[in-house]
Every structure is written in structure tokens, then in C-alpha cells.
Design a protein around this motif. Sequence first.
Motif, PDB file in Angstrom:
ATOM      1  N   ARG A   4       0.837  -1.214   0.000  1.00 60.61           N
ATOM      2  CA  ARG A   4       0.000   0.000   0.000  1.00 60.61           C
ATOM      3  C   ARG A   4       0.867   1.258   0.000  1.00 60.61           C
ATOM      4  O   ARG A   4       0.560   2.229  -0.693  1.00 60.61           O
ATOM      5  CB  ARG A   4      -0.937  -0.012   1.197  1.00 60.61           C
ATOM      6  N   LEU A  20      -9.148  -0.189  -3.891  1.00 57.58           N
ATOM      7  CA  LEU A  20      -9.312  -0.973  -2.663  1.00 57.58           C
ATOM      8  C   LEU A  20     -10.779  -1.257  -2.360  1.00 57.58           C
ATOM      9  O   LEU A  20     -11.127  -2.371  -1.949  1.00 57.58           O
ATOM     10  CB  LEU A  20      -8.635  -0.272  -1.481  1.00 57.58           C
ATOM     11  N   SER A  61      -5.217  -4.083 -11.461  1.00 56.50           N
ATOM     12  CA  SER A  61      -3.894  -4.356 -10.879  1.00 56.50           C
ATOM     13  C   SER A  61      -2.798  -4.153 -11.927  1.00 56.50           C
ATOM     14  O   SER A  61      -1.670  -3.809 -11.579  1.00 56.50           O
ATOM     15  CB  SER A  61      -3.838  -5.756 -10.264  1.00 56.50           C
ATOM     16  N   TRP A 108      -4.274 -11.305  -0.189  1.00 56.76           N
ATOM     17  CA  TRP A 108      -3.728 -10.054  -0.700  1.00 56.76           C
ATOM     18  C   TRP A 108      -4.529  -8.850  -0.229  1.00 56.76           C
ATOM     19  O   TRP A 108      -3.970  -7.780   0.005  1.00 56.76           O
ATOM     20  CB  TRP A 108      -3.648 -10.091  -2.220  1.00 56.76           C
ATOM     21  N   LEU A 112      -2.855  -5.756   1.661  1.00 55.52           N
ATOM     22  CA  LEU A 112      -3.059  -4.354   1.305  1.00 55.52           C
ATOM     23  C   LEU A 112      -3.527  -3.548   2.511  1.00 55.52           C
ATOM     24  O   LEU A 112      -3.031  -2.452   2.775  1.00 55.52           O
ATOM     25  CB  LEU A 112      -4.088  -4.244   0.177  1.00 55.52           C
ATOM     26  N   ASP A 115      -0.736  -3.091   4.976  1.00 61.59           N
ATOM     27  CA  ASP A 115       0.463  -2.535   4.344  1.00 61.59           C
ATOM     28  C   ASP A 115       1.657  -3.480   4.467  1.00 61.59           C
ATOM     29  O   ASP A 115       2.771  -3.071   4.755  1.00 61.59           O
ATOM     30  CB  ASP A 115       0.804  -1.148   4.894  1.00 61.59           C
TER      31      ASP A 115
END
Length: 134
Positions: A4, A20, A61, A108, A112, A115
Amino acid sequence: MGVRSVLEANFDFEIIDEFLDHYAMMTEIMESLIIDLGNPERYHRSIEELFRIFHNIKSASGYLQIEPMVRLATFAEDALEQLRLRDAKVNEETITWLISVADMFMQWQEDLKMDNELAKIHFSLLILPDMEKE
């Protein structure tokens, strides 16, 4: 530095925030759509929606240069394209594989949020199941 932080250093906050939010919504519904593949009445709707989700993750992505997500989403999208072309029931092996793929995307999402660096793709996800056997 986590994924992130890398995104925030390279892209506008609004783009990251929108990604997000959409990513969270898509990962949230993946598993129920995968399970619905076993239901003949819901098969076509579910396969189309899953294909769209993986396509959207691949595109977003890719824009954000999150390569592991691009690779896995592309692989899953290609597998779903094969399933879309068939009009047969999805077998348990394929459903189990797709749930494992969804779990990776959920991991994942957590990476995210926290972080962290993105978890490595599990090797078993890169082996396509035998989608032909019943």
C-alpha cells in the motif's frame, strides 16, 4: 515498505482508494459465486460474474503495476474462459482450485489493508485442475 505504501507513493490517493473499495467487494463475493458453479440454475450467471471479476482485477492491478495479482487474475480468467465455452457441470477439483485462488486474493486484500508485502502465490494455484473430469 508494504504494497500500500508503494501504491501511495506512485499513484493518486483517489485511484488507490477506489481500487481498494472495488477489490474488497469483488473478493467478498468470489467464494459464493464459485460455490454457485455447482448449481445448474446459477452456473451461467456465476461463471460470467467470476470472469468479469477476474478481468477487472487483472485490468486494475495491471494499471497499478501489482504483478502477482495480474498474473493470477490472468491465469484464473483464462481458466474461466475455458469453462464459459463448455456447457458442462464444473467438477469438485475445479471448485476447490477456484476457492484456493479466491483465498489468495483474500490474503492479498489483508496484505493491502495491513500494508504488508504481498504474500507469494502458492505454487499449487499455478497448476490448472483437470476441468474435464466429472
